[in-house]
Design an enzyme around this catalytic site. Structure first.
Site, PDB file in Angstrom:
ATOM      1  N   TYR A 174     -12.683  -1.744  13.164  1.00  0.00           N
ATOM      2  CA  TYR A 174     -12.907  -0.571  12.376  1.00  0.00           C
ATOM      3  C   TYR A 174     -14.542   0.049  12.587  1.00  0.00           C
ATOM      4  CZ  TYR A 174      -8.997  -0.362   9.388  1.00  0.00           C
ATOM      5  OH  TYR A 174      -7.744  -0.381   8.742  1.00  0.00           O
ATOM      6  N   HIS A 200      -1.577  -5.829 -13.066  1.00  0.00           N
ATOM      7  CA  HIS A 200      -1.013  -5.399 -14.313  1.00  0.00           C
ATOM      8  C   HIS A 200      -1.825  -6.318 -15.443  1.00  0.00           C
ATOM      9  CE1 HIS A 200       3.198  -4.589 -12.155  1.00  0.00           C
ATOM     10  NE2 HIS A 200       2.364  -3.600 -12.265  1.00  0.00           N
ATOM     11  N   ASP A 212       2.303   0.087  -8.188  1.00  0.00           N
ATOM     12  CA  ASP A 212       3.670   0.221  -8.788  1.00  0.00           C
ATOM     13  C   ASP A 212       4.654   1.505  -7.987  1.00  0.00           C
ATOM     14  OD1 ASP A 212       2.853  -1.493 -10.443  1.00  0.00           O
ATOM     15  OD2 ASP A 212       3.182  -0.491 -12.269  1.00  0.00           O
ATOM     16  N   ARG A 247       3.828   0.550  12.847  1.00  0.00           N
ATOM     17  CA  ARG A 247       3.617  -0.701  12.222  1.00  0.00           C
ATOM     18  C   ARG A 247       3.678  -0.570  10.702  1.00  0.00           C
ATOM     19  NH1 ARG A 247      -1.835  -3.686  10.849  1.00  0.00           N
ATOM     20  NH2 ARG A 247      -1.124  -5.686  10.304  1.00  0.00           N
ATOM     21  N   ASN A 277      -7.599  -5.553  14.665  1.00  0.00           N
ATOM     22  CA  ASN A 277      -7.797  -4.542  13.755  1.00  0.00           C
ATOM     23  C   ASN A 277      -9.316  -4.338  13.941  1.00  0.00           C
ATOM     24  OD1 ASN A 277      -5.442  -4.565  12.840  1.00  0.00           O
ATOM     25  ND2 ASN A 277      -5.720  -5.425  10.563  1.00  0.00           N
ATOM     26  N   HIS A 307       1.503  -9.260   4.814  1.00  0.00           N
ATOM     27  CA  HIS A 307      -0.073  -8.210   4.591  1.00  0.00           C
ATOM     28  C   HIS A 307      -0.366  -8.093   3.081  1.00  0.00           C
ATOM     29  CE1 HIS A 307      -2.201  -4.598   6.662  1.00  0.00           C
ATOM     30  NE2 HIS A 307      -2.959  -4.714   5.416  1.00  0.00           N
ATOM     31  N   GLU A 346      -4.823  -1.710  14.090  1.00  0.00           N
ATOM     32  CA  GLU A 346      -5.676  -0.843  13.094  1.00  0.00           C
ATOM     33  C   GLU A 346      -6.713  -0.407  13.701  1.00  0.00           C
ATOM     34  OE1 GLU A 346      -6.249  -2.299   8.932  1.00  0.00           O
ATOM     35  OE2 GLU A 346      -4.143  -3.430   8.891  1.00  0.00           O
ATOM     36  N   GLN A 382       0.861  -1.211  -0.029  1.00  0.00           N
ATOM     37  CA  GLN A 382      -0.029   0.217   0.116  1.00  0.00           C
ATOM     38  C   GLN A 382       0.807   1.358   0.050  1.00  0.00           C
ATOM     39  OE1 GLN A 382      -2.750  -1.790   3.098  1.00  0.00           O
ATOM     40  NE2 GLN A 382      -4.213  -0.835   2.319  1.00  0.00           N
ATOM     41  N   ASN A 429      -1.605 -10.728   8.665  1.00  0.00           N
ATOM     42  CA  ASN A 429      -2.530  -9.827   8.795  1.00  0.00           C
ATOM     43  C   ASN A 429      -4.105 -10.167   8.163  1.00  0.00           C
ATOM     44  OD1 ASN A 429      -3.481  -6.819   9.423  1.00  0.00           O
ATOM     45  ND2 ASN A 429      -3.954  -7.253   7.208  1.00  0.00           N
ATOM     46  N   GLU A 430      -4.923 -10.253   9.226  1.00  0.00           N
ATOM     47  CA  GLU A 430      -6.174 -10.549   8.835  1.00  0.00           C
ATOM     48  C   GLU A 430      -6.331 -11.731   7.790  1.00  0.00           C
ATOM     49  OE1 GLU A 430      -8.199  -7.239   7.023  1.00  0.00           O
ATOM     50  OE2 GLU A 430      -7.810  -5.973   8.718  1.00  0.00           O
TER      51      GLU A 430
HETATM   52  C1  PNW Z   1      -7.771  -3.568   6.770  1.00  0.00           C
HETATM   53  N1  PNW Z   1     -14.180  -4.716   8.366  1.00  0.00           N
HETATM   54  O1  PNW Z   1      -8.840  -4.436   6.307  1.00  0.00           O
HETATM   55  C2  PNW Z   1      -6.645  -3.962   6.028  1.00  0.00           C
HETATM   56  O2  PNW Z   1      -5.756  -4.612   6.949  1.00  0.00           O
HETATM   57  C3  PNW Z   1      -5.680  -2.602   5.425  1.00  0.00           C
HETATM   58  O3  PNW Z   1      -4.762  -3.131   4.711  1.00  0.00           O
HETATM   59  C4  PNW Z   1      -6.951  -1.701   4.625  1.00  0.00           C
HETATM   60  O4  PNW Z   1      -6.066  -0.758   4.111  1.00  0.00           O
HETATM   61  C5  PNW Z   1      -7.798  -1.325   5.842  1.00  0.00           C
HETATM   62  O5  PNW Z   1      -8.285  -2.326   6.460  1.00  0.00           O
HETATM   63  C6  PNW Z   1      -8.688  -0.148   5.256  1.00  0.00           C
HETATM   64  O6  PNW Z   1      -9.516  -0.815   4.171  1.00  0.00           O
HETATM   65  C7  PNW Z   1     -10.041  -4.580   6.851  1.00  0.00           C
HETATM   66  O7  PNW Z   1     -15.240  -4.590   7.533  1.00  0.00           O
HETATM   67  C8  PNW Z   1     -11.200  -3.861   5.961  1.00  0.00           C
HETATM   68  O8  PNW Z   1     -14.206  -4.825   9.699  1.00  0.00           O
HETATM   69  C9  PNW Z   1     -12.679  -4.247   6.381  1.00  0.00           C
HETATM   70  C10 PNW Z   1     -12.766  -4.663   7.884  1.00  0.00           C
HETATM   71  C11 PNW Z   1     -11.828  -4.695   8.720  1.00  0.00           C
HETATM   72  C12 PNW Z   1     -10.435  -4.874   8.134  1.00  0.00           C
END
Ligand code: PNW
Length: 481
Positions: free
Chosen positions: A316, A46, A59, A84, A314, A129, A383, A26, A173-174
């Protein structure tokens, strides 16, 4: 707004670590520079540029492959004590295999680690990741059990080259996102659609890969390097849509399928019972003579169970979960295996992306849930962040971090949950996977049209800098300093 009642002049503990987060694909760019190998995201975008909203790819991204010193300078201005980031597997092992180490790639991470150290910023390093070396994807990727062996070798190389600098590692990661988005629908690389079976195999192999790396660290490196290692899991907080017993059960099942799927094997041993039962039953109703959820043998259960030194989370957002009858067996499918309807409450403010709403109570509820159920000893928020389109004045992101950090403070100060750190997502507006550069989560704005990828402080960045400095969320106590 829910969760904001308690935003008063309270302080985070002195030992609490504030930081910022990123991931290799990213931010780095330099996709084919200095001997880096191709990975699945390079190949995916690509070959199929229309996978992203804006037709763009990683890229160049934020050009952190060249601008790492400037990134560390920003971190220093924030005053954070932890950064991180993730290692691009193919940058140090171009084919994914430890038979060929790419020295310039190694030097890139050594330079970054040394610069962080010179500025008293601790690294939290993620090994994976989402950017699998293309060669390994051609071997079957996360569907081939031997990828766990390759991952173990990669981890050993990383521990031996970088481990003197790193006190906190994250293996994968996830893994849920890797399996559901990469192997379950066409969202992420490698773009396979194996939503009834491949995703479950992917999950098992990633868990074995994680455990392999954990055991290698534990036996060969922990005695001298004395760091911590775990994996990073994600989930929304799942709230029942009503008080009915069915909806409550649905919300708990959502947690089991979306979180326990990975957390149970690592923290408790074995898949969640509800997954074993439902997938087994549905498989046999479909006419399949075995469960689509691959069994974990007792040996595998023992190998995976307990492979953590902390809980990387993580978080959100939140979802409302409702019950639907479990009678559709038309196709083998994770979403049908799980059942449930998912929605969000109209009172939760929306971001620019459909999956993310402002629901700060999710933080307190989820860390309590984890603490009670998994007893991880310590939790690190790896996150947490807000999404908008192109703003430098971004009051909604300030509201987000203030609200979620306040909810986290409730968990720390009132509920006594041991949460030791927080790395906000993200340091920079970066490549947001299939949204390209259209969706932004940075606390620092990046001009993706300028050759220089110019960085500019957002108002949320300035707010977070104050929080880091004062360990407090509001002006009244900021004034006390
Ligand atoms: C994360 N949800 O993914 C990723 O680890 C990151 O790379 C990404 O940029 C970031 O989210 C933002 O999108 C998630 O719905 C996407 O709970 C969605 C969820 C959780 C994590």
């Amino acid at each position: 707004v829910v969760g904001e009642e308690n935003i008063t002049n309270r302080y985070f503990p002195e030992t609490f670590q504030f930081g910022l987060a990123s991931a290799a694909y990213q931010v780095e760019g330099g996709w084919n520079e200095d001997g880096k190998g191709e990975n699945i995201w390079d190949r995916f975008l690509h070959e199929q540029p229309n996978r992203t909203t804006d037709g763009k790819n990683g890229d160049v991204a934020c050009d952190s492959y060249h601008k790492w010193k400037e990134d560390v300078e920003l971190l220093k201005e924030f005053g954070v004590s932890v950064y991180r980031f993730s290692i691009s597997w193919a940058r140090i092992l171009p084919d994914g295999s430890a038979n060929r180490i790419n020295q310039p790639g190694v030097d890139y991470y050594l330079n970054l680690l040394k610069e962080l150290k010179a500025n008293n910023i601790e690294p939290l390093v993620t090994l994976y990741h989402w950017d699998l070396p293309q060669h390994l994807s051609e071997l079957g990727g996360w569907l081939n059990p031997q990828i766990a062996d390759y991952f173990g070798e990669y981890a050993r190389v990383a521990f031996s080259l970088f481990g003197d600098y790193v006190k906190r590692w994250a293996t994968v990661n996830e893994p849920k996102s890797t399996c559901l988005l990469g192997y379950g629908n066409t969202m992420d690389a490698p773009g396979l659609v194996l939503i009834g079976d491949g995703i479950y195999q992917c999950a098992k192999i990633q868990l074995l890969a994680h455990a392999k790396a954990y055991h290698i660290y534990d036996k060969e490196f922990r005695p001298t390097q004395k760091g911590k290692i775990s994996l990073v899991l994600d989930t929304p907080w799942n709230e029942p849509i009503s008080d009915s017993a069915n909806d409550k059960e649905a919300a708990e099942r959502e947690m089991q399928f979306g979180f326990g799927w990975f957390a149970n094997p690592v923290y408790l041993g074995d898949w969640p019972d509800v997954m074993k039962e439902r997938i087994n039953n549905r498989s046999s109703q479909e006419g399949i003579g075995f469960s689509r959820l691959p069994e974990l043998s007792q040996e595998e259960i023992d190998y995976i169970n307990g492979t953590f030194d902390y809980f990387g989370l993580n978080i959100y957002t939140a979802l409302l979960v409702g019950y639907i009858p479990d009678d559709d067996i038309s196709v083998p499918n994770y979403w049908l295996d799980k059942g449930n309807t998912l929605s969000s409450d109209p009172s939760w403010p929306a971001s620019s992306t459909d999956w993310l709403h402002y629901a700060p109570f999710a933080m307190r509820k989820l860390v309590n849930y984890i603490n009670d159920l998994y007893k991880p000893g310590e939790i690190f928020i790896t996150e947490n962040g807000w999404c908008d389109e192109e703003l430098i004045e971004d009051p909604d992101r300030i509201r987000y971090h203030k609200g979620y950090l306040s909810s986290l403070l409730d968990a720390i100060l009132i509920d006594k949950v041991n949460v030791v750190g927080y790395t906000a997502w993200s340091l920079l507006d970066n490549f947001e996977w299939t949204s390209g550069y259209t969706q932004r989560l940075g606390l620092i704005y990046v001009d993706h049209d300028s050759p220089n990828r110019t960085r500019t402080w957002k108002s949320s960045g300035l707010y977070y800098k104050k929080v880091v400095e004062t360990r407090c969320l509001v002006d009244t106590c900021i004034d006390e300093i």
